[in-house]
Design a protein around this motif. Sequence first.
Motif, PDB file in Angstrom:
ATOM      1  N   LYS A  13       0.832  -1.193   0.000  1.00 54.41           N
ATOM      2  CA  LYS A  13       0.000   0.000   0.000  1.00 54.41           C
ATOM      3  C   LYS A  13       0.873   1.250   0.000  1.00 54.41           C
ATOM      4  O   LYS A  13       1.914   1.268   0.656  1.00 54.41           O
ATOM      5  CB  LYS A  13      -0.893   0.010   1.242  1.00 54.41           C
ATOM      6  CG  LYS A  13      -2.210   0.704   1.042  1.00 54.41           C
ATOM      7  CD  LYS A  13      -3.247   0.272   2.078  1.00 54.41           C
ATOM      8  CE  LYS A  13      -4.060  -0.908   1.602  1.00 54.41           C
ATOM      9  NZ  LYS A  13      -5.172  -1.251   2.532  1.00 54.41           N
ATOM     10  N   VAL A  56      -3.716   5.073  -0.262  1.00 52.79           N
ATOM     11  CA  VAL A  56      -4.595   5.651   0.756  1.00 52.79           C
ATOM     12  C   VAL A  56      -4.072   7.055   1.053  1.00 52.79           C
ATOM     13  O   VAL A  56      -2.863   7.226   1.231  1.00 52.79           O
ATOM     14  CB  VAL A  56      -4.589   4.817   2.053  1.00 52.79           C
ATOM     15  CG1 VAL A  56      -5.386   5.512   3.150  1.00 52.79           C
ATOM     16  CG2 VAL A  56      -5.167   3.431   1.794  1.00 52.79           C
ATOM     17  N   SER A 108      -8.860   5.979   7.920  1.00 52.81           N
ATOM     18  CA  SER A 108      -9.817   4.984   8.410  1.00 52.81           C
ATOM     19  C   SER A 108      -9.104   3.682   8.764  1.00 52.81           C
ATOM     20  O   SER A 108      -8.205   3.237   8.039  1.00 52.81           O
ATOM     21  CB  SER A 108     -10.865   4.718   7.330  1.00 52.81           C
ATOM     22  OG  SER A 108     -11.583   3.539   7.642  1.00 52.81           O
ATOM     23  N   ASP A 168     -10.193   0.906   8.387  1.00 47.42           N
ATOM     24  CA  ASP A 168     -10.490  -0.099   7.359  1.00 47.42           C
ATOM     25  C   ASP A 168      -9.367  -0.247   6.342  1.00 47.42           C
ATOM     26  O   ASP A 168      -9.273  -1.264   5.657  1.00 47.42           O
ATOM     27  CB  ASP A 168     -11.761   0.296   6.575  1.00 47.42           C
ATOM     28  CG  ASP A 168     -13.012   0.197   7.427  1.00 47.42           C
ATOM     29  OD1 ASP A 168     -12.981  -0.521   8.445  1.00 47.42           O
ATOM     30  OD2 ASP A 168     -14.013   0.848   7.074  1.00 47.42           O
ATOM     31  N   PHE A 169      -8.511   0.785   6.226  1.00 50.98           N
ATOM     32  CA  PHE A 169      -7.585   0.798   5.087  1.00 50.98           C
ATOM     33  C   PHE A 169      -6.113   0.708   5.468  1.00 50.98           C
ATOM     34  O   PHE A 169      -5.227   0.876   4.629  1.00 50.98           O
ATOM     35  CB  PHE A 169      -7.844   2.039   4.216  1.00 50.98           C
ATOM     36  CG  PHE A 169      -9.292   2.169   3.830  1.00 50.98           C
ATOM     37  CD1 PHE A 169      -9.997   1.067   3.346  1.00 50.98           C
ATOM     38  CD2 PHE A 169      -9.967   3.371   3.968  1.00 50.98           C
ATOM     39  CE1 PHE A 169     -11.338   1.159   3.018  1.00 50.98           C
ATOM     40  CE2 PHE A 169     -11.310   3.476   3.638  1.00 50.98           C
ATOM     41  CZ  PHE A 169     -11.995   2.372   3.163  1.00 50.98           C
ATOM     42  N   ASP A 220     -19.113  -2.622  -3.324  1.00 48.93           N
ATOM     43  CA  ASP A 220     -18.345  -2.018  -2.226  1.00 48.93           C
ATOM     44  C   ASP A 220     -18.916  -0.707  -1.706  1.00 48.93           C
ATOM     45  O   ASP A 220     -18.443  -0.193  -0.688  1.00 48.93           O
ATOM     46  CB  ASP A 220     -16.894  -1.790  -2.670  1.00 48.93           C
ATOM     47  CG  ASP A 220     -16.158  -3.102  -2.915  1.00 48.93           C
ATOM     48  OD1 ASP A 220     -16.552  -4.118  -2.303  1.00 48.93           O
ATOM     49  OD2 ASP A 220     -15.201  -3.118  -3.711  1.00 48.93           O
ATOM     50  N   LYS A 233     -21.075   5.962   0.466  1.00 46.31           N
ATOM     51  CA  LYS A 233     -19.672   5.811   0.873  1.00 46.31           C
ATOM     52  C   LYS A 233     -18.961   4.895  -0.125  1.00 46.31           C
ATOM     53  O   LYS A 233     -19.316   3.727  -0.279  1.00 46.31           O
ATOM     54  CB  LYS A 233     -19.590   5.177   2.270  1.00 46.31           C
ATOM     55  CG  LYS A 233     -19.485   6.196   3.400  1.00 46.31           C
ATOM     56  CD  LYS A 233     -19.429   5.513   4.765  1.00 46.31           C
ATOM     57  CE  LYS A 233     -18.062   4.936   5.056  1.00 46.31           C
ATOM     58  NZ  LYS A 233     -17.178   5.904   5.738  1.00 46.31           N
ATOM     59  N   ASP A 265     -15.465   4.967  -0.106  1.00 51.36           N
ATOM     60  CA  ASP A 265     -14.103   5.319   0.300  1.00 51.36           C
ATOM     61  C   ASP A 265     -13.145   4.124   0.292  1.00 51.36           C
ATOM     62  O   ASP A 265     -11.958   4.297   0.504  1.00 51.36           O
ATOM     63  CB  ASP A 265     -14.093   6.039   1.662  1.00 51.36           C
ATOM     64  CG  ASP A 265     -14.744   5.219   2.758  1.00 51.36           C
ATOM     65  OD1 ASP A 265     -15.237   4.116   2.476  1.00 51.36           O
ATOM     66  OD2 ASP A 265     -14.748   5.691   3.911  1.00 51.36           O
ATOM     67  N   SER A 266     -13.650   2.937  -0.009  1.00 47.75           N
ATOM     68  CA  SER A 266     -12.741   1.796  -0.095  1.00 47.75           C
ATOM     69  C   SER A 266     -12.046   1.716  -1.459  1.00 47.75           C
ATOM     70  O   SER A 266     -11.055   1.016  -1.614  1.00 47.75           O
ATOM     71  CB  SER A 266     -13.479   0.487   0.173  1.00 47.75           C
ATOM     72  OG  SER A 266     -14.429   0.236  -0.840  1.00 47.75           O
ATOM     73  N   PHE A 267     -12.571   2.466  -2.466  1.00 46.64           N
ATOM     74  CA  PHE A 267     -11.916   2.395  -3.791  1.00 46.64           C
ATOM     75  C   PHE A 267     -11.818   3.729  -4.513  1.00 46.64           C
ATOM     76  O   PHE A 267     -11.052   3.863  -5.449  1.00 46.64           O
ATOM     77  CB  PHE A 267     -12.618   1.363  -4.689  1.00 46.64           C
ATOM     78  CG  PHE A 267     -14.076   1.657  -4.979  1.00 46.64           C
ATOM     79  CD1 PHE A 267     -15.073   1.223  -4.106  1.00 46.64           C
ATOM     80  CD2 PHE A 267     -14.447   2.335  -6.122  1.00 46.64           C
ATOM     81  CE1 PHE A 267     -16.419   1.486  -4.379  1.00 46.64           C
ATOM     82  CE2 PHE A 267     -15.788   2.596  -6.405  1.00 46.64           C
ATOM     83  CZ  PHE A 267     -16.761   2.164  -5.520  1.00 46.64           C
ATOM     84  N   GLN A 281      -9.284   5.327   0.152  1.00 44.63           N
ATOM     85  CA  GLN A 281      -8.414   4.365  -0.520  1.00 44.63           C
ATOM     86  C   GLN A 281      -8.751   4.426  -2.007  1.00 44.63           C
ATOM     87  O   GLN A 281      -9.912   4.552  -2.371  1.00 44.63           O
ATOM     88  CB  GLN A 281      -8.655   2.963   0.046  1.00 44.63           C
ATOM     89  CG  GLN A 281      -7.797   1.891  -0.607  1.00 44.63           C
ATOM     90  CD  GLN A 281      -7.784   0.602   0.194  1.00 44.63           C
ATOM     91  OE1 GLN A 281      -6.816   0.296   0.864  1.00 44.63           O
ATOM     92  NE2 GLN A 281      -8.854  -0.150   0.123  1.00 44.63           N
ATOM     93  N   ASP A 320      -8.313   2.707  -5.804  1.00 46.61           N
ATOM     94  CA  ASP A 320      -7.963   1.538  -6.601  1.00 46.61           C
ATOM     95  C   ASP A 320      -7.431   2.020  -7.955  1.00 46.61           C
ATOM     96  O   ASP A 320      -8.212   2.405  -8.832  1.00 46.61           O
ATOM     97  CB  ASP A 320      -9.202   0.658  -6.766  1.00 46.61           C
ATOM     98  CG  ASP A 320      -8.917  -0.574  -7.609  1.00 46.61           C
ATOM     99  OD1 ASP A 320      -7.957  -0.570  -8.408  1.00 46.61           O
ATOM    100  OD2 ASP A 320      -9.663  -1.567  -7.474  1.00 46.61           O
TER     101      ASP A 320
END
Lengths: 193, 193
Positions: free
Chosen positions: A53, A77, A110, A112-113, B11, B21, B23-25, B29, B31
């Motif tokens: 990451k 991130v 977060s 989560d990341f 996701d 949300k 925010d995971s990709f 964060q 991708d």
Amino acid sequence: MKLLEDRIRRDGKVRAGNILKVDSFLNHQMDIDLFEELGLEFKRRFADCEVSKILTIEASGIGIACIAARYFKVPVVFAKKSKTKNIAGDVYTAKVESFTHGREYEIMVSKDFLGPEDKVLIIDDFLANGNALLGLSKLVEDADATLVGAGIVIEKAFQEGGKLLRQKGLRVESLAIIESMDEINGIIFRRQD
Amino acid sequence: MKLLEDRIRRDGKVRAGNILKVDSFLNHQMDIDLFEELGLEFKRRFADCEVSKILTIEASGIGIACIAARYFKVPVVFAKKSKTKNIAGDVYTAKVESFTHGREYEIMVSKDFLGPEDKVLIIDDFLANGNALLGLSKLVEDADATLVGAGIVIEKAFQEGGKLLRQKGLRVESLAIIESMDEINGIIFRRQD
């Protein structure tokens, strides 16, 4: 990195108060062709590291981190600067004192990341007194992740950050290291092999 | 864009208050593999346009703008959000009301990096009430540059921004358009050909 040093010499502007303006290609307008070369060079320098990451900080680190991430084939991130108190959910936080803005702010990522399984490379545009990098390192530490190093575009070696962080054992790779700069004598770079 | 819609379905998290949300990709964060596909799709949709510069806004627009810029082979300029009054030098400014944060802020771009010769494509991650896009459009207008269009990753069609801006004549290309969303029925996308 000669390409970068030449570009800083050509387009960088030295201003009073140890300010180097590189906003025509690095942190306001962004030269993506140059960023690709910087990304490749980061990959070359950290080729021996397993990186899962890339961590950076808003706003000016994001572009270079995203382009560099192409070569590492990992997600990015970015730590958010929060001025408000309404941080939602579970986050890692650190306090950072800003050299440019003369104030303290909080950064957050977060939970989560970032986690114990992550091998983190920090990428940022500038290293001066090292406060942003210290804050980012703390986030990685709090997440029990592994910090493999920090890739910096421009380091101001006449400020203490790089020295302090290397003394603490952090691997810092800066693509251009400025020994001194002023409006009369221009910019002197540290020789790197 | 099916790849993106699938990813949002998988996701994305729908939250109260019309919050999605991702925010995971997308915006915490990031991708980068996905960003390359998004960048290619922006290039495909704006293939008929001459673009000399991509304009975005800090922080979450920067990553996607930089990756997209690789396909357009142009520099990126990001508008800065200024909370302070110490704006240095000559800048274009616009006021933007934030949907997420419920406050007004100012955005700015240096006059050095936008001018009458520029053909500008705006890229951003979200379009909801359209205030950020309106502000960015004003910067382009003030610079006497040509605005060729706006490339948006996710448009919330149940808010007014997209409709209003298209009515004003702006070409808006959104890679995923959400007609409605809620925690029970999930996310309904507008069919695009």
